[in-house]
Write an enzyme that holds these catalytic residues in place. Sequence first.
Site, PDB file in Angstrom:
ATOM      1  N   ARG A 191       0.846  -1.210   0.000  1.00 50.51           N
ATOM      2  CA  ARG A 191       0.000   0.000   0.000  1.00 50.51           C
ATOM      3  C   ARG A 191       0.878   1.256   0.000  1.00 50.51           C
ATOM      4  O   ARG A 191       0.599   2.224   0.713  1.00 50.51           O
ATOM      5  CB  ARG A 191      -0.958   0.049   1.196  1.00 50.51           C
ATOM      6  CG  ARG A 191      -1.999  -1.033   1.315  1.00 50.51           C
ATOM      7  CD  ARG A 191      -2.975  -1.046   0.166  1.00 50.51           C
ATOM      8  NE  ARG A 191      -2.519  -1.971  -0.854  1.00 50.51           N
ATOM      9  CZ  ARG A 191      -2.708  -3.282  -0.823  1.00 50.51           C
ATOM     10  NH1 ARG A 191      -3.355  -3.827   0.126  1.00 50.51           N
ATOM     11  NH2 ARG A 191      -2.248  -4.059  -1.777  1.00 50.51           N
ATOM     12  N   SER A 201     -10.881  -0.942   3.357  1.00 56.72           N
ATOM     13  CA  SER A 201     -10.184  -1.232   4.621  1.00 56.72           C
ATOM     14  C   SER A 201      -9.700   0.084   5.214  1.00 56.72           C
ATOM     15  O   SER A 201      -8.951   0.807   4.566  1.00 56.72           O
ATOM     16  CB  SER A 201      -8.988  -2.139   4.375  1.00 56.72           C
ATOM     17  OG  SER A 201      -9.439  -3.343   3.825  1.00 56.72           O
ATOM     18  N   GLU A 222      -5.534   3.721   6.412  1.00 57.60           N
ATOM     19  CA  GLU A 222      -5.073   3.524   5.032  1.00 57.60           C
ATOM     20  C   GLU A 222      -5.516   4.687   4.130  1.00 57.60           C
ATOM     21  O   GLU A 222      -4.745   5.141   3.288  1.00 57.60           O
ATOM     22  CB  GLU A 222      -5.632   2.197   4.492  1.00 57.60           C
ATOM     23  CG  GLU A 222      -5.129   1.877   3.103  1.00 57.60           C
ATOM     24  CD  GLU A 222      -5.821   0.665   2.491  1.00 57.60           C
ATOM     25  OE1 GLU A 222      -5.698  -0.431   3.054  1.00 57.60           O
ATOM     26  OE2 GLU A 222      -6.473   0.832   1.450  1.00 57.60           O
TER      27      GLU A 222
END
Length: 419
Positions: free
Chosen positions: A170, A309, A410
């Site tokens: 990520r 998420s 995130e």
Amino acid sequence: MLTIMTSFADITTIGVGGHIARFLEPTSRVGVIEAVEDADAKGLPLCVIGGGSNMLVADEPFNGVVIRDARRRITVPDEAAPVENGERTVHINAEAGCNWDDFVAFTVELGLEGVEGLSGIPGTVGASVVQNIGAYGQEVASTVETVEVWDRKDKKTLEIAAADMGFGYRMSKLKASMYTAPATPAADFFPTPRYVVLSVTFALRHSATGTVGYGQLAKALGVEVGDRMETQTIRNAVLKVRAAKGMLEDAGRYATPAMAGTKRTDQVAIAQRAQAAQQNAASASSTPSDEREELAALTPDYNRHSCGSFFMNPILTLEAAATLPADAPRFDATLPDGTLGVKTSAAWLIDHAGFHKGFTVTADARAGLSTLHTLALTNRGGASAADVAALAKTVQDGVEQAFGVRLIPEPVVIGIDLR
Ligand SMILES: Cc1cc2nc3c(=O)[nH]c(=O)nc-3n(C[C@H](O)[C@H](O)[C@H](O)COP(=O)(O)OP(=O)(O)OC[C@H]3O[C@@H](n4cnc5c(N)ncnc54)[C@H](O)[C@@H]3O)c2cc1C
């Protein structure tokens, strides 16, 4: 270039966020660069937005410029697919504003392998390389060849080779340019990276079959991890597994004025039909099926009103990981300094700290954990960014108290401190 009045609540998947002072939709490459350059030259806060699926923005007005690239073309300069390293590789370029799942659908239709596992991830091609999207055993990094960007610092366009993109879990050097420490915005480039993506060139294998790269997916397909199947079959299975977890965006958002035209109409119709069928199956109503499909398509699916998420899976030092309970998930990982670490599961930590699916801070709170997925913070209708932030902080504090681990969001969190 269009200038319309809008708010972040209208153009983000979680549906919260304040009024935008100036919203621009440039339709040409030079238009994008000029709009970015103009905002930077005036020292205005700048947010380049794609699908708004990885953003949580505060309720206060955004007194700057928000730019959404309206270019969505996909080109295949060498469809003849020359042989490279013994394989037929097809180079394919997509403009930054192209809807990500439209791109995946296009590659599968063309008989190309490489991104089918990333089906159904909301957002745009431009943002896909910012956080190196990944799911079901694939990461976008493995198919990217070059990224064409506008460098806001040196004020020029560049072609960045995949090897120089700093891709990680990520992460990319684009995302890294926005932070000085985890969840701590950099003064110069936040909430949009130093490098604004203009287009991405991918190298995909000319093959109508792909590899099933993830256990859950293999189970859904009744095959073994590593088996080869038609990419269209893999795509369909990914979309189904995602739907069951509420990890698709609400297809109804493309019927709103602020989102209309940002995704291929045929793909919107397919997604709406699938969502309607899922809702009908869940409601087991006695209404005739045609009518039910239409009705259900208009019913918001609040589990899908999220940023996906919300927390990253923490990567811990070996010492920190040793303090976790014995049954906490542990995977080998690399720490930012290059040393060996341990990746654990944010969902496991949240659940074992007592925050289960459907958790809300108060009984009547308008923000809650998804009833289908522990990691998704959702807007159940009428939530504010402050409601979502209160939920996020409660979960962060609870996990820290239970396990000594501070979860890092995130999504890009604008105007709210969630360190
Ligand atoms: C239901 C749901 C499921 C999800 N599942 C996954 C998943 O499985 N895997 C995964 O990795 N992610 C997932 N996500 C997160 C999200 O879809 C991805 O991060 C996606 O790439 C964000 O794209 P976007 O266009 O919506 O970005 P936005 O939210 O619009 O922007 C995110 C960041 O990218 C920057 N950005 C946007 N466009 C550009 C550009 N052209 N140039 C430079 N910077 C740009 C923005 O400034 C911002 O900093 C999910 C989200 C949702 C809502």
